[in-house]
Design a protein around this motif. Structure first.
Motif, PDB file in Angstrom:
ATOM      1  N   ASP A 126      -7.169   6.649   0.209  1.00  0.00           N
ATOM      2  CA  ASP A 126      -5.807   7.209   0.327  1.00  0.00           C
ATOM      3  C   ASP A 126      -5.273   7.689  -1.029  1.00  0.00           C
ATOM      4  OD1 ASP A 126      -5.825   6.655   3.016  1.00  0.00           O
ATOM      5  OD2 ASP A 126      -4.654   4.803   2.843  1.00  0.00           O
ATOM      6  N   ARG A 164      -8.676  -3.662  -1.401  1.00  0.00           N
ATOM      7  CA  ARG A 164      -8.478  -2.511  -0.515  1.00  0.00           C
ATOM      8  C   ARG A 164      -9.812  -2.152   0.127  1.00  0.00           C
ATOM      9  NH1 ARG A 164      -4.152  -1.386  -4.166  1.00  0.00           N
ATOM     10  NH2 ARG A 164      -2.284  -1.317  -2.866  1.00  0.00           N
ATOM     11  N   ARG A 215       0.796   9.314  -5.843  1.00  0.00           N
ATOM     12  CA  ARG A 215       1.187  10.687  -5.448  1.00  0.00           C
ATOM     13  C   ARG A 215       2.156  11.276  -6.480  1.00  0.00           C
ATOM     14  NH1 ARG A 215      -0.989  13.727  -3.909  1.00  0.00           N
ATOM     15  NH2 ARG A 215      -2.159  12.122  -2.906  1.00  0.00           N
ATOM     16  N   HIS A 226       0.825  -1.215   0.000  1.00  0.00           N
ATOM     17  CA  HIS A 226       0.000   0.000   0.000  1.00  0.00           C
ATOM     18  C   HIS A 226       0.859   1.266   0.000  1.00  0.00           C
ATOM     19  CE1 HIS A 226      -3.740   2.080   0.168  1.00  0.00           C
ATOM     20  NE2 HIS A 226      -3.443   2.700   1.288  1.00  0.00           N
ATOM     21  N   LYS A 234     -11.328   2.942   3.048  1.00  0.00           N
ATOM     22  CA  LYS A 234     -10.348   3.896   3.589  1.00  0.00           C
ATOM     23  C   LYS A 234      -9.038   3.819   2.785  1.00  0.00           C
ATOM     24  CE  LYS A 234      -7.489   5.958   6.595  1.00  0.00           C
ATOM     25  NZ  LYS A 234      -6.357   5.956   5.669  1.00  0.00           N
ATOM     26  N   GLU A 235      -8.576   2.591   2.521  1.00  0.00           N
ATOM     27  CA  GLU A 235      -7.312   2.444   1.769  1.00  0.00           C
ATOM     28  C   GLU A 235      -7.467   3.006   0.353  1.00  0.00           C
ATOM     29  OE1 GLU A 235      -5.504  -1.583   3.870  1.00  0.00           O
ATOM     30  OE2 GLU A 235      -7.001  -1.783   2.314  1.00  0.00           O
ATOM     31  N   THR A 274       0.445   4.029  -2.908  1.00  0.00           N
ATOM     32  CA  THR A 274       0.077   5.431  -2.653  1.00  0.00           C
ATOM     33  C   THR A 274       1.196   6.376  -3.110  1.00  0.00           C
ATOM     34  OG1 THR A 274       0.758   5.122  -0.359  1.00  0.00           O
ATOM     35  CG2 THR A 274      -1.597   5.063  -0.784  1.00  0.00           C
ATOM     36  N   THR A 279      -6.156  11.433  -1.650  1.00  0.00           N
ATOM     37  CA  THR A 279      -5.766  12.458  -0.678  1.00  0.00           C
ATOM     38  C   THR A 279      -5.374  13.746  -1.421  1.00  0.00           C
ATOM     39  OG1 THR A 279      -4.944  10.733   0.772  1.00  0.00           O
ATOM     40  CG2 THR A 279      -4.154  12.965   1.216  1.00  0.00           C
TER      41      THR A 279
END
Ligand SMILES: C[S@@+](CC[C@H](N)C(=O)[O-])C[C@H]1O[C@@H](n2cnc3c(N)ncnc32)[C@H](O)[C@@H]1O
Length: 271
Positions: A228, A221, A177, A169, A224-225, A173, A231
């Motif tokens: 991510d 996932r 990003r 994870h 919540k995951e 992420t 975000t």
């Protein structure tokens, strides 16, 4: 059939996500290992073919939304899959004929088919890059990316049914990003990911066991995951929802249940 044509260097002895997905969608580009893996997963999750059709329908709805509602005319589609009906550029070019799309996948068989079939109309442009999502720097640094897409204007980043092939994870992420950070303000991320949030405890236990034993490579996932990945982005419309419920085009009682599908979807906008 695919057995007649395997690109040089292609390992057909183990299942690969693009070919297994093609098998479930009713395509012709798969090998015995892909069918065996597909059948095994289907024996545990009998509605998997419905799941992949709903996932594909989301890809097309979200591209239509981005093109028509958000004015997006350039896309970076990572985890393209084998060409099938209504690929990203075909959907988008119906709305903006000059749309440009950069396709990226790590399966050489996708590369062979994509270069032959994912061809643009004359006003727009498509490019295929053989790269890996786990190396976002190589994708962003590929000269063909910036020759094709204008990074001074908003871009639609499509990560549809590909993030669940990155089980770590923190890595997944970080990859998202890095990609989102490279996009200009006003760009969008459209993504889906396999989930067990709506599955029975029995199915969830079997699915986890298959992953642990290396018999399934799609990593679930939680909401919540999955969140991510978004975000810092503004979620569009319904937010994070079961894939069939993202701006649906059919009435509630005609849509499959979240348990039947097991995929989350969302679209977010970079402020
Ligand atoms: C399930 S298909 C999804 C195709 C398409 N995005 C869709 O949703 O209809 C997943 C695709 O991701 C590709 N893929 C898996 N892992 C990848 C990686 N690390 N880098 C690039 N592509 C990857 C597979 O080769 C496959 O074509």
């Amino acid at each position: 059939m695919a057995e007649e044509f395997a690109p040089p260097g292609l390992d057909t002895s183990t299942s690969h996500p693009a070919r297994r997905y093609n098998y479930w969608l009713g395509g012709k580009d798969h090998f015995p290992a892909d069918r065996a893996s597909g059948d095994l997963i289907e024996s545990v999750h009998p509605t998997v073919r419905l799941s992949v059709r709903e996932n594909r329908a989301f890809l097309q709805r979200s591209v239509r939304f981005l093109a028509s509602e958000a004015g997006i005319d350039q896309f970076l589609d990572i985890g393209t899959g084998l060409p099938t009906a209504d690929n990203v550029h075909e959907v988008a070019q119906r709305i903006h004929p000059h749309t440009r799309v950069v396709y990226v996948d790590n399966d050489p068989m996708v590369g062979v088919h994509a270069r032959a079939l994912l061809t643009s109309n004359p006003e727009g442009r498509t490019v295929y890059l053989q790269e890996d999502l786990r190396s976002p720097g190589a994708i962003l640094g590929n000269p063909q990316l910036k020759e094709t897409l204008d990074f001074g204007r908003p871009i639609g980043l499509m990560l549809v049914a590909v993030l669940h092939f990155l089980p770590d994870h923190a890595q997944a992420t970080a990859v998202v990003r890095e990609l989102v950070d490279a996009l200009p303000s006003g760009s969008y991320l459209a993504a889906t990911n396999f989930t067990l949030d709506h599955s029975s405890p029995r199915l969830a236990a079997v699915a986890r066991q298959m992953i642990e034993q290396g018999r399934s490579d799609a990593h679930p996932r939680t909401k919540k995951e999955f969140g991510d990945f978004f975000t810092g982005l503004g979620l569009i419309g319904p937010g994070i929802v079961p894939v069939a419920d993202w701006f649906p085009e059919v009435p509630d009682d005609e849509r499959p249940t979240p348990e039947q599908i097991g995929i989350y979807a969302a679209v977010g906008r970079k402020p």
